[in-house]
Write an enzyme that holds these catalytic residues in place. Structure first.
Site, PDB file in Angstrom:
ATOM      1  CD  GLU A  30      26.129  54.550 -24.673  1.00  0.00           C
ATOM      2  OE1 GLU A  30      25.881  55.640 -24.287  1.00  0.00           O
ATOM      3  OE2 GLU A  30      24.908  54.022 -25.403  1.00  0.00           O
ATOM      4  CE  LYS A  41      18.285  56.263 -25.935  1.00  0.00           C
ATOM      5  NZ  LYS A  41      19.220  56.442 -26.958  1.00  0.00           N
TER       6      LYS A  41
HETATM    7  N1  PSU Z   1      20.908  53.928 -24.704  1.00  0.00           N
HETATM    8  C1  PSU Z   1      20.440  53.981 -23.263  1.00  0.00           C
HETATM    9  N2  PSU Z   1      20.452  55.091 -22.756  1.00  0.00           N
HETATM   10  C2  PSU Z   1      21.169  56.290 -23.333  1.00  0.00           C
HETATM   11  C3  PSU Z   1      21.710  56.409 -24.544  1.00  0.00           C
HETATM   12  C4  PSU Z   1      21.370  54.815 -25.232  1.00  0.00           C
HETATM   13  O1  PSU Z   1      19.956  53.106 -22.797  1.00  0.00           O
HETATM   14  O2  PSU Z   1      21.434  57.145 -22.568  1.00  0.00           O
HETATM   15  C5  PSU Z   1      22.555  57.431 -24.910  1.00  0.00           C
HETATM   16  C6  PSU Z   1      23.388  56.802 -25.963  1.00  0.00           C
HETATM   17  O3  PSU Z   1      24.847  57.496 -25.617  1.00  0.00           O
HETATM   18  C7  PSU Z   1      23.415  57.632 -27.420  1.00  0.00           C
HETATM   19  C8  PSU Z   1      22.396  58.874 -26.995  1.00  0.00           C
HETATM   20  O4  PSU Z   1      24.239  57.823 -28.149  1.00  0.00           O
HETATM   21  O5  PSU Z   1      21.493  58.344 -25.619  1.00  0.00           O
HETATM   22  C9  PSU Z   1      21.764  59.793 -27.744  1.00  0.00           C
HETATM   23  O6  PSU Z   1      21.845  60.979 -27.652  1.00  0.00           O
HETATM   24  P1  PSU Z   1      21.459  62.011 -28.777  1.00  0.00           P
HETATM   25  O7  PSU Z   1      20.378  61.967 -28.999  1.00  0.00           O
HETATM   26  O8  PSU Z   1      21.536  63.321 -27.990  1.00  0.00           O
HETATM   27  O9  PSU Z   1      22.343  61.983 -29.924  1.00  0.00           O
END
Ligand code: PSU
Ligand code: MN
Length: 287
Positions: free
Chosen positions: A18, A150
């Protein structure tokens, strides 16, 4: 509208990566280095990296190093709903896990590496913030390697939702779901695998059943076990500053990187690269 790089089109084993973590997950300039390191890890394991992002009015699958450098803080965060508008409006769109999976679904890419999956944000339903990563993971026939979910999210609620959506969660040599920064303390995983080949076999069987995506959770190489108090501070600060929606995750990551004296930054960098490598090993085993 979707344009595959030549080497991606010709490859037997492809790993999608990504661009949101490149643009918004690391301090200025460092994201590109992390993205390139992830690509190198994929190649070392014998697969071809397909880093995905919206550029020049197209959804690009496979980017040059110079092109990757264009995905900085000024890029739009592109989840599944944002891809079309980014492309038509010729904006640089940094794809999230969900956005990347939406492209994998159309391009037929079966494996992806990332840092941590998005999920149900703490405090649900105030606000009702659930990452679009989950819906796309349920739809795309793609296995995503991450360091679990996370821990700034509601991990237990996210696990429940993954079950509802029928998404298999495999622990790679672990019985516990990793919590992004820490290897321990997560909920039990429904299934554990010992090798990349075993993960590939489970994915293949799941797809024979017409199933969608799978999560393969790998422990972070460096486990930080004291981040929770800092996460709580970060979330409280986000609340005070009125940070909402797509801005929450990058805000919290940046806060942690700064306030941990760079420890979360180093851990995050390492786990992104390790997950890219494992995704490549699974892709190679599947081919
Ligand atoms: N993993 C990481 N850093 C990030 C992300 C994932 O180590 O920044 C990102 C990914 O792109 C994931 C996003 O899809 O965080 C999730 O964001 P949200 O909670 O707004 O969907
Ligand atoms: Mn969200």
């Amino acid at each position: 509208m979707i344009e595959l790089a030549d080497e991606v089109r010709d490859a037997r084993a492809v790993v999608a990566l990504e661009t949101t973590l490149v643009a918004h997950g690391f301090p200025r300039g460092e994201g590109t280095e992390v993205g390139l390191a992830a690509e190198r890890a994929v190649r070392e394991a014998g697969a071809i990296p397909a880093t995905i992002g919206v550029l020049d009015g197209k959804i690009r699958v496979g980017l040059s190093a110079d092109e990757l450098g264009l995905f900085d803080q000024t890029a739009r965060k592109a989840g599944p709903r944002d891809l079309a508008a980014c492309a038509v409006q010729d904006a640089v769109g940094a794809t999230t896990v969900g956005g990347t999976l939406a492209v994998c679904r159309v391009a037929g890419i079966r494996f992806m590496g990332t840092g941590g999956l998005g999920g149900v944000h703490r405090g649900f339903p105030h606000p009702p913030d659930v990452s679009a990563d989950l819906g796309e993971l349920a739809r795309a026939q793609t296995l995503v390697v991450s360091a679990g979910i996370k821990s700034l999210l509601d991990v237990a609620a996210t696990m429940e939702l993954l079950e509802t959506l029928g998404v298999p969660v495999l622990g790679f040599r672990t019985d516990e779901l990793p919590l992004f920064y820490s290897a321990r303390g997560g909920p039990p995983v429904p299934a554990r695998v010992e090798t990349a080949a075993e993960a590939a076999a489970v994915a293949g069987s799941h797809w024979e059943l017409d199933g969608g995506g799978l999560l393969l959770a790998q422990s972070p190489p460096t486990s930080l076990d004291d981040v929770e108090p800092l996460i709580e501070k970060a979330l409280a600060q986000a609340e005070r500053e009125g940070v909402r929606g797509q801005a929450v995750t990058p805000f919290v990551l940046a806060f942690l990187h700064e306030r941990s004296g760079g420890r979360t930054l180093a851990a995050n960098r390492e786990l992104v690269v390790a997950n890219a490598r494992l995704a490549a090993e699974v892709a190679v085993a599947a081919s």
